[in-house]
Design a protein around this motif. Structure first.
Motif, short mmCIF file in Angstrom:
data_model
loop_
_atom_site.label_atom_id
_atom_site.label_comp_id
_atom_site.label_asym_id
_atom_site.label_seq_id
_atom_site.Cartn_x
_atom_site.Cartn_y
_atom_site.Cartn_z
N LEU A 1 4.59 -11.90 9.02
CA LEU A 1 5.34 -11.20 7.97
C LEU A 1 5.53 -12.10 6.76
O LEU A 1 5.39 -11.65 5.62
N PHE A 2 5.85 -13.36 7.00
CA PHE A 2 6.00 -14.30 5.90
C PHE A 2 4.69 -14.43 5.13
O PHE A 2 4.68 -14.48 3.89
N PHE A 3 3.57 -14.47 5.84
CA PHE A 3 2.26 -14.61 5.21
C PHE A 3 1.93 -13.41 4.33
O PHE A 3 1.20 -13.53 3.35
N GLU A 4 2.48 -12.24 4.68
CA GLU A 4 2.25 -11.03 3.88
C GLU A 4 3.40 -10.76 2.92
O GLU A 4 3.51 -9.67 2.35
N ASN A 5 4.28 -11.77 2.72
CA ASN A 5 5.43 -11.65 1.80
C ASN A 5 6.35 -10.51 2.18
O ASN A 5 6.86 -9.77 1.33
N ALA A 6 6.56 -10.33 3.47
CA ALA A 6 7.47 -9.30 3.96
C ALA A 6 8.56 -9.97 4.79
O ALA A 6 8.37 -11.06 5.32
N VAL B 1 -1.36 -5.21 8.94
CA VAL B 1 -0.91 -6.49 9.50
C VAL B 1 0.60 -6.47 9.71
O VAL B 1 1.11 -6.91 10.75
N ILE B 2 1.34 -5.94 8.73
CA ILE B 2 2.80 -5.88 8.83
C ILE B 2 3.21 -5.00 10.00
O ILE B 2 4.12 -5.36 10.78
N THR B 3 2.55 -3.84 10.16
CA THR B 3 2.87 -2.93 11.26
C THR B 3 2.61 -3.59 12.61
O THR B 3 3.43 -3.49 13.54
N ALA B 4 1.47 -4.28 12.73
CA ALA B 4 1.15 -4.99 13.98
C ALA B 4 2.18 -6.08 14.26
O ALA B 4 2.61 -6.26 15.41
N ALA B 5 2.59 -6.79 13.22
CA ALA B 5 3.58 -7.87 13.38
C ALA B 5 4.92 -7.31 13.85
O ALA B 5 5.57 -7.89 14.73
N VAL B 6 5.34 -6.20 13.27
CA VAL B 6 6.61 -5.58 13.67
C VAL B 6 6.55 -5.11 15.12
O VAL B 6 7.51 -5.25 15.88
N LEU B 7 5.40 -4.57 15.52
CA LEU B 7 5.23 -4.12 16.90
C LEU B 7 5.35 -5.30 17.87
O LEU B 7 6.05 -5.21 18.90
N ILE B 8 4.69 -6.42 17.55
CA ILE B 8 4.78 -7.62 18.39
C ILE B 8 6.21 -8.13 18.46
O ILE B 8 6.72 -8.48 19.53
N ALA C 1 -11.80 0.39 -8.10
CA ALA C 1 -10.52 1.09 -7.93
C ALA C 1 -10.08 1.12 -6.48
O ALA C 1 -8.88 1.14 -6.18
N SER C 2 -11.07 1.11 -5.56
CA SER C 2 -10.72 1.19 -4.13
C SER C 2 -10.26 -0.15 -3.56
O SER C 2 -9.61 -0.19 -2.52
N GLN C 3 -10.58 -1.25 -4.25
CA GLN C 3 -10.22 -2.58 -3.75
C GLN C 3 -8.72 -2.77 -3.56
O GLN C 3 -8.28 -3.22 -2.50
N PRO C 4 -7.88 -2.46 -4.58
CA PRO C 4 -6.43 -2.62 -4.38
C PRO C 4 -5.88 -1.75 -3.26
O PRO C 4 -5.00 -2.18 -2.51
N ALA C 5 -6.41 -0.52 -3.11
CA ALA C 5 -5.95 0.38 -2.06
C ALA C 5 -6.30 -0.17 -0.68
O ALA C 5 -5.47 -0.13 0.25
N LEU C 6 -7.51 -0.72 -0.53
CA LEU C 6 -7.93 -1.29 0.74
C LEU C 6 -7.11 -2.53 1.08
O LEU C 6 -6.74 -2.75 2.24
N GLN C 7 -6.81 -3.33 0.05
CA GLN C 7 -6.01 -4.53 0.26
C GLN C 7 -4.60 -4.17 0.71
O GLN C 7 -4.05 -4.79 1.63
N THR C 8 -4.02 -3.15 0.07
CA THR C 8 -2.67 -2.68 0.45
C THR C 8 -2.68 -2.14 1.87
O THR C 8 -1.76 -2.42 2.66
N LEU C 9 -3.72 -1.37 2.21
CA LEU C 9 -3.83 -0.81 3.56
C LEU C 9 -3.93 -1.93 4.60
O LEU C 9 -3.29 -1.87 5.65
N LYS C 10 -4.69 -2.97 4.28
CA LYS C 10 -4.84 -4.10 5.19
C LYS C 10 -3.51 -4.82 5.38
O LYS C 10 -3.13 -5.18 6.50
#
Length: 290
Positions: A134-139, A20-27, A7-16
């Motif tokens: 962002l593209f790699f994370e479908n964002a 990555v998206i937050t770091a990309a936006v900051l850059i 059950a924790s796997q999807p949550a950890l994947q979403t958090l990851k």
């Protein structure tokens, strides 16, 4: 693996993904605010629109960027509905808010340096790398929303739609700013497009192995148990030796490719290996069907 771990796997994947998206936006926002805005570089995107529009309105480029993004966000939800992703909304809002925070904390009345080409390089590289992540994370965000709307109501694909919107902004830069700024904006658009494509290709890169072996079982065990991938096997006959061989087909990422090559060299150095680079592997464990 127990049920709690499953059950924790999807949550950890979403958090990851969102980390990555937050770091990309900051850059991306560092590249836009520190290098793009002060030099009036207008090579596409909402930030490019903001640079052009702020010339005529008593607002900063960050404030106009926020307004345009929020407007696009509302239009996106109204027109695209469920097709309009949560990640896109997150990127749009976070990027706009960060730019305004930067403006309050680190006001920039002039460019960071007097080297316009150096600043152009950073204005291209940072947002391009961020866009690839962002593209790699479908964002996505900004003018991607316009492109998605154009794609929905025309036969134009997203890449062409993005190019059209970016070209309009670049042309406006020529009309509003000086020739140097306009030429830098053209150069920025070309370089940004090429860099994004190359970065995405590199991030998606995998290696396709064709292994001709006399002893396939240890190699298959290593692929399935150590690398957590599968393989396809079939029997073949050597044209010169007329001996029975087994052909193993498998796909692994770049790092795993090194481990697989070393393992084969240590366990069966006589094996024949052909390795092909590919950035388009579709199937379980790789890209999804689109």
């Amino acid at each position: 693996m127990d049920k709690k771990e499953q059950a924790s796997q999807p949550a950890l994947q979403t958090l990851k993904e969102y980390a990555v998206i937050t770091a990309a936006v900051l850059i991306m926002d560092i590249g836009i605010y520190v290098f793009k805005f002060p030099n009036n570089f207008s090579f596409g995107g909402v930030s490019g629109m903001a640079v052009v529009i702020c010339r005529f309105l008593p607002f900063t480029a960050s404030q106009i960027n926020l307004f345009i993004n929020l407007l696009l966000l509302l239009v996106g939800f109204a027109v695209l509905g469920r097709n309009f992703g949560v990640k896109t909304a997150y990127v749009t809002v976070l990027s706009s808010v960060l730019l305004n925070i930067f403006e309050k904390l680190f006001p920039m009345a002039h460019p960071l340096t007097n080297e316009i080409m150096l600043e152009l390089c950073f204005a291209i590289i940072l947002p391009a790398l961020a866009a690839a992540l962002l593209f790699f994370e479908n964002a996505s965000g900004g003018t991607d929303i316009i492109a998605m709307i154009i794609k929905k109501y025309s036969t134009m694909n997203i890449s062409t739609a993005l190019l059209v919107t970016d070209l309009i902004v670049v042309i406006l830069a020529f009309l509003i700013f000086d020739t140097l700024t306009g030429l830098c904006s053209v150069l920025g658009l070309i370089a940004k497009t090429l860099l994004i494509d190359k970065t995405i290709e590199r991030m998606k890169l995998n290696k396709f192995f064709t292994i001709i072996s006399n002893n396939p079982q240890p190699i298959c065990d290593f692929i399935t148990k150590d690398l957590n991938h599968s393989a396809t096997l079939y029997d073949a006959v050597g044209a010169y030796s007329d001996q029975q061989r087994t052909v193993i087909l498998t796909v692994v990422d770049v790092k795993q490719a090194v481990y697989l090559q070393r393992f084969i060299h240590d366990t069966e150095p006589t094996a024949f290996i052909a390795i092909t680079k590919s950035s388009e592997i579709i199937g379980k464990g790789f890209m999804s069907y689109i």
